[in-house]
Motif scaffolding. Structure first.
Motif, PDB file in Angstrom:
ATOM      1  N   UNK A  74       0.845  -1.205   0.000  1.00 14.43           N
ATOM      2  CA  UNK A  74       0.000   0.000   0.000  1.00 14.43           C
ATOM      3  C   UNK A  74       0.877   1.250   0.000  1.00 14.43           C
ATOM      4  N   UNK A  75       1.911   1.203   0.816  1.00 15.74           N
ATOM      5  CA  UNK A  75       2.833   2.333   0.926  1.00 15.74           C
ATOM      6  C   UNK A  75       3.503   2.589  -0.421  1.00 15.74           C
ATOM      7  N   UNK A  76       4.113   1.529  -0.962  1.00 13.26           N
ATOM      8  CA  UNK A  76       4.911   1.684  -2.175  1.00 13.26           C
ATOM      9  C   UNK A  76       4.090   2.018  -3.402  1.00 13.26           C
ATOM     10  N   UNK A  77       2.901   1.427  -3.501  1.00 15.82           N
ATOM     11  CA  UNK A  77       2.071   1.682  -4.683  1.00 15.82           C
ATOM     12  C   UNK A  77       1.604   3.131  -4.709  1.00 15.82           C
ATOM     13  N   UNK A  78       1.179   3.627  -3.549  1.00 17.25           N
ATOM     14  CA  UNK A  78       0.772   5.035  -3.476  1.00 17.25           C
ATOM     15  C   UNK A  78       1.941   5.959  -3.787  1.00 17.25           C
ATOM     16  N   UNK A  79       3.075   5.645  -3.182  1.00 14.82           N
ATOM     17  CA  UNK A  79       4.290   6.442  -3.391  1.00 14.82           C
ATOM     18  C   UNK A  79       4.652   6.500  -4.879  1.00 14.82           C
ATOM     19  N   UNK A  80       4.660   5.342  -5.527  1.00 16.26           N
ATOM     20  CA  UNK A  80       5.000   5.254  -6.963  1.00 16.26           C
ATOM     21  C   UNK A  80       4.012   6.061  -7.811  1.00 16.26           C
ATOM     22  N   UNK A  81       2.721   5.880  -7.529  1.00 18.94           N
ATOM     23  CA  UNK A  81       1.724   6.588  -8.333  1.00 18.94           C
ATOM     24  C   UNK A  81       1.853   8.106  -8.160  1.00 18.94           C
ATOM     25  N   UNK A  82       2.157   8.535  -6.935  1.00 14.81           N
ATOM     26  CA  UNK A  82       2.361   9.968  -6.689  1.00 14.81           C
ATOM     27  C   UNK A  82       3.534  10.489  -7.515  1.00 14.81           C
ATOM     28  N   UNK A  83       4.600   9.719  -7.562  1.00 16.98           N
ATOM     29  CA  UNK A  83       5.781  10.107  -8.355  1.00 16.98           C
ATOM     30  C   UNK A  83       5.406  10.226  -9.839  1.00 16.98           C
ATOM     31  N   UNK A  84       4.724   9.203 -10.333  1.00 17.25           N
ATOM     32  CA  UNK A  84       4.361   9.194 -11.762  1.00 17.25           C
ATOM     33  C   UNK A  84       3.467  10.385 -12.122  1.00 17.25           C
ATOM     34  N   UNK A  85       2.546  10.703 -11.208  1.00 16.39           N
ATOM     35  CA  UNK A  85       1.659  11.839 -11.478  1.00 16.39           C
ATOM     36  C   UNK A  85       2.460  13.142 -11.543  1.00 16.39           C
ATOM     37  N   UNK A  86       3.358  13.329 -10.574  1.00 21.06           N
ATOM     38  CA  UNK A  86       4.157  14.558 -10.548  1.00 21.06           C
ATOM     39  C   UNK A  86       5.009  14.663 -11.813  1.00 21.06           C
ATOM     40  N   UNK A  87       5.613  13.563 -12.221  1.00 20.84           N
ATOM     41  CA  UNK A  87       6.483  13.600 -13.404  1.00 20.84           C
ATOM     42  C   UNK A  87       5.671  13.901 -14.667  1.00 20.84           C
ATOM     43  N   UNK A  88       4.492  13.306 -14.762  1.00 20.83           N
ATOM     44  CA  UNK A  88       3.637  13.576 -15.928  1.00 20.83           C
ATOM     45  C   UNK A  88       3.287  15.060 -15.977  1.00 20.83           C
ATOM     46  N   UNK A  89       2.970  15.641 -14.835  1.00 23.55           N
ATOM     47  CA  UNK A  89       2.622  17.073 -14.791  1.00 23.55           C
ATOM     48  C   UNK A  89       3.821  17.944 -15.164  1.00 23.55           C
ATOM     49  N   UNK A  90       4.965  17.610 -14.570  1.00 24.49           N
ATOM     50  CA  UNK A  90       6.174  18.417 -14.808  1.00 24.49           C
ATOM     51  C   UNK A  90       6.572  18.341 -16.281  1.00 24.49           C
ATOM     52  N   UNK A  91       6.541  17.154 -16.853  1.00 27.84           N
ATOM     53  CA  UNK A  91       6.907  17.007 -18.266  1.00 27.84           C
ATOM     54  C   UNK A  91       5.922  17.734 -19.180  1.00 27.84           C
ATOM     55  N   UNK A  92       4.643  17.709 -18.793  1.00 24.60           N
ATOM     56  CA  UNK A  92       3.640  18.403 -19.607  1.00 24.60           C
ATOM     57  C   UNK A  92       3.892  19.909 -19.623  1.00 24.60           C
ATOM     58  N   UNK A  93       4.566  20.399 -18.598  1.00 21.88           N
ATOM     59  CA  UNK A  93       4.854  21.839 -18.536  1.00 21.88           C
ATOM     60  C   UNK A  93       6.294  22.155 -18.952  1.00 21.88           C
ATOM     61  N   UNK A  94       6.956  21.199 -19.594  1.00 20.17           N
ATOM     62  CA  UNK A  94       8.290  21.488 -20.129  1.00 20.17           C
ATOM     63  C   UNK A  94       9.435  20.909 -19.329  1.00 20.17           C
TER      64      UNK A  94
END
Lengths: 381, 291
Positions: A43-63
């Motif tokens: 539960x810990x790791x899956x949430x952590x991973x998904x949070x990372x992926x979301x942040x990276x997708x947002x950051x990449x979308x903004x350059x």
């Protein structure tokens, strides 16, 4: 025909070379994440991973960060510190910009020295007090350490609940032991007696005997400090045995996953919450919506931690004005990141010289299957 | 006193689940000399079949029925035809190792194709509690105990009162003589595998609301049931039942009155003592084999 063809080929070659040169100048920023994607900490790791992926997708979308895209590689520690350590070494060998994770304190403990030796920043989710007290210069938290959260809980138990006798239930791993030691010290300082000191095992399924001990201890309050799944199981057993005393804990007792797993048994649980998607903070609410839209479930605090880990790296890198892996650990310490300059940080946070955090936090209660924030505790400094 | 009573009753509930899983060990051993080290995973997997059905918005009772049905097909018939039959001709040990590999495969498959995280599983019984001699016992615990006992009694009646059941017993006692007497040995063995699958599926539906659905649940259940079967007597169903209850009660009482940290060691201690003092198990029958 031949001339046109050759011209076309040459143009394509020049274009490809240009693109290759541009990407060589701006190669992606590589992050390596080692987390508990299976085992008791899934539960810990899956949430952590998904949070990372979301942040990276947002950051990449903004350059990206300073014009460079971000990439991450995820590795599964299986919630095992030994596996975490070998995967961490492998992650370091991949020459990343920074290291993310693990979430379990025991795994952080055995990997911190590797990050330090490699001179790389390690932004992690562990909460055991000793992690930052050991003097690892490259370690940065994404949530409160127990030395920050336990005094708040002890104060709440002693002054607001006015308990005089407490049963402490803890999980027998680095996270649990650290929490147990800190709460014991803080309760003793407030003259609150510990009438039962109950150690449980990670992955434990049957809590009947532990709950019987809590009942027999005649405690005013039970302080429960277990990982999420075990928290849900003990809450179900406490409910089954009709235990009526206040059940108080930290974020791992009031998290969304615990509420989902424990059902009605989670109702009435109270505690200190460092990070929660129920926080009355608009930026956190927006994060929750984006996370839920992408993954179809409500994240717990580990999802926020993973998300923040990437934004902390972004803010520190932009403050440096360069992508410098060796300078990043220092840039991540003694820094205050505010949402007006970096909206992804959600709430203002200060990282001190040890890598510990100062941020607003919350006192919450589970009401009708939902976490309700009853009080906002401001940033200390 | 209520505490002790509660622990005994909770132990009976846990023990009934152990017994259901342990019976499978003895059934498979008696009829086909199969030691199934994936038995714990067999008790974990049906909950996920049921969860898939629940996700399709089917009612719980239908999800359980479907889960039991799929388990009989996959964990009973397919297991027998695809793994046991080809491996058994190479001996008991290769088969035992193959079942260990199967256990890993099943765990990893659930992790990969469903989730590594624990999942909530609805209970067949209401959440209310009743007062039993001063101890507040949840209706769920009582329900789990009663259903498990009913399944064990039904199995015993089936084995002792029906022609098919007696044929199965004949196969367990002496397959060669049973074959000479016209008993369809292969069919009886296949039926045993199907019954084992149904029992573990039932155990899965009963225990998962309490333990939560997780790929690693089989580790605890499998080990406990294996120990229970050996302690009670690997070649007797009544031994598996007695071993299951004994372990359930001892585990709870040891955790409460001896040590929580060493609770997992207590059943193993009992196992060692039983093997040293009475190798055939508490209710088992001494067997002699020609080697």
């Amino acid at each position: 025909m031949n001339t046109k063809f050759l011209t076309g080929v040459l143009a394509a070659a020049v274009l490809s070379l240009g693109v290759a040169a541009a990407s060589a100048q701006n190669p992606p920023i590589k992050l390596e994440n080692v987390a508990e994607l299976s085992g008791p900490g899934a539960t810990v790791g899956t949430n952590w991973k998904n949070g990372i992926d979301l942040a990276i997708a947002e950051i990449n979308a903004k350059g990206g960060i300073l014009g460079r895209k971000v990439e991450v590689n995820h590795a599964d520690s299986q919630s095992n510190p030994g596996v975490a350590r070998s995967l961490f070494q492998k992650a370091i060998d991949a020459n990343p910009y920074a290291l993310l994770g693990p979430g379990y304190s025991g795994s952080v403990k055995v990997t911190a020295s590797l990050a330090e030796a490699a001179g790389l920043a390690q932004v992690m989710g562990g909460e055991a007090a000793e992690l930052t007290m050991a003097g690892h210069k490259n370690l940065v938290r994404t949530s409160f350490g127990q030395q920050s959260s336990m005094p708040k809980i002890a104060k709440y138990i002693a002054e607001e609940v006015k308990a005089q006798a407490v049963a402490v239930v803890w999980v027998n791993n680095d996270f649990g032991k650290g929490g147990r030691d800190m709460i014991t010290k803080e309760l003793a300082a407030r003259n609150v007696k510990i009438v039962a000191d109950l150690s449980t095992e990670a992955g434990q399924a049957d809590f009947a005997a532990d709950v019987v001990k809590i009942k027999n201890a005649k405690a005013d309050v039970a302080f429960i400090y277990l990982n999420e799944e075990e928290s849900a199981r003990i809450l179900k057993e406490l409910h089954g045995q009709n235990v009526k005393i206040p059940l108080i804990g930290e974020t791992t007792l009031l998290g969304q996953k615990v509420i989902e797993l424990a059902g009605v048994a989670a109702n009435g649980v109270k505690g200190h919450v460092g990070l929660t998607t129920d926080a009355p903070v608009p930026a956190v609410q927006e994060f929750r919506k984006r996370f839920q839209a992408k993954y179809n479930y409500v994240p717990d605090h580990n999802g926020i931690k993973g998300y923040l880990s990437v934004y902390m790296i972004k803010a520190a890198t932009e403050k440096m004005g360069k992508v410098d892996a060796k300078a990043l650990p220092a840039a991540l310490h003694n820094i205050t990141i505010t949402p007006d300059k970096e909206p992804g940080i959600l709430m203002e946070v200060t990282v001190d010289e040890k890598g510990d955090l100062d941020r607003m936090s919350f006192l919450g209660e589970v009401v009708d299957g939902k976490q309700v924030i009853k009080q906002v505790l401001p940033k200390l400094k | 006193m209520e505490s002790l009573l509660y622990l005994v009753l909770a132990g009976l509930m846990t023990g009934a689940i152990y017994a259901l899983v342990a019976i499978g060990f003895t059934l498979l051993w008696q009829t086909s000399q199969t030691i199934n080290f994936a038995q714990g995973e067999f008790a974990m997997l049906p909950a996920f079949f049921m969860l898939v059905a629940l996700n399709l918005k089917l009612p719980l009772w239908l999800a359980i029925l479907l889960g039991v049905g799929v388990s009989i097909l996959l964990l009973g018939l397919a297991f027998k035809r695809l793994l046991v039959d080809p491996m058994l001709r190479h001996g008991v040990l290769p088969l035992a190792i193959a079942t260990m590999a199967l256990a890993i495969f099943l765990k990893e498959s659930v992790k990969e194709f469903y989730s590594a995280e624990a999942q909530r599983f609805p209970s067949l019984f209401p959440e209310q509690k009743v007062d039993v001699g001063g101890a507040m016992i949840s209706i769920q615990s009582i329900g789990v105990f009663l259903v498990a006992i009913a399944a064990v009694v039904a199995l015993q009646l089936f084995l002792s009162r029906t022609r098919t059941g007696r044929s199965m017993q004949a196969v367990a006692q002496n397959p060669t003589v049973a074959r000479i007497l016209g008993v369809p040995v292969e069919r009886m063995i296949l039926l045993t595998f199907a019954i084992n699958a149904a029992l573990v599926a039932l155990a899965s539906a009963l225990v998962t609301p309490i333990y939560l659905a997780k790929f690693s649940n089989g580790e605890v259940l499998g080990m406990a049931a294996f120990v229970a079967a050996i302690v009670g007597g690997f070649n007797q169903i009544r031994g598996a039942i007695a071993g299951g209850f004994l372990l359930g009660i001892v585990d709870n009482i040891a955790a409460a009155y001896v040590s929580t940290q060493y609770r997992a060691a207590i059943p193993l201690l009992i196992l060692i003592v039983v093997i040293m003092v009475r190798p055939q198990g508490l209710l088992g029958r001494a067997e002699e084999r020609t080697v």
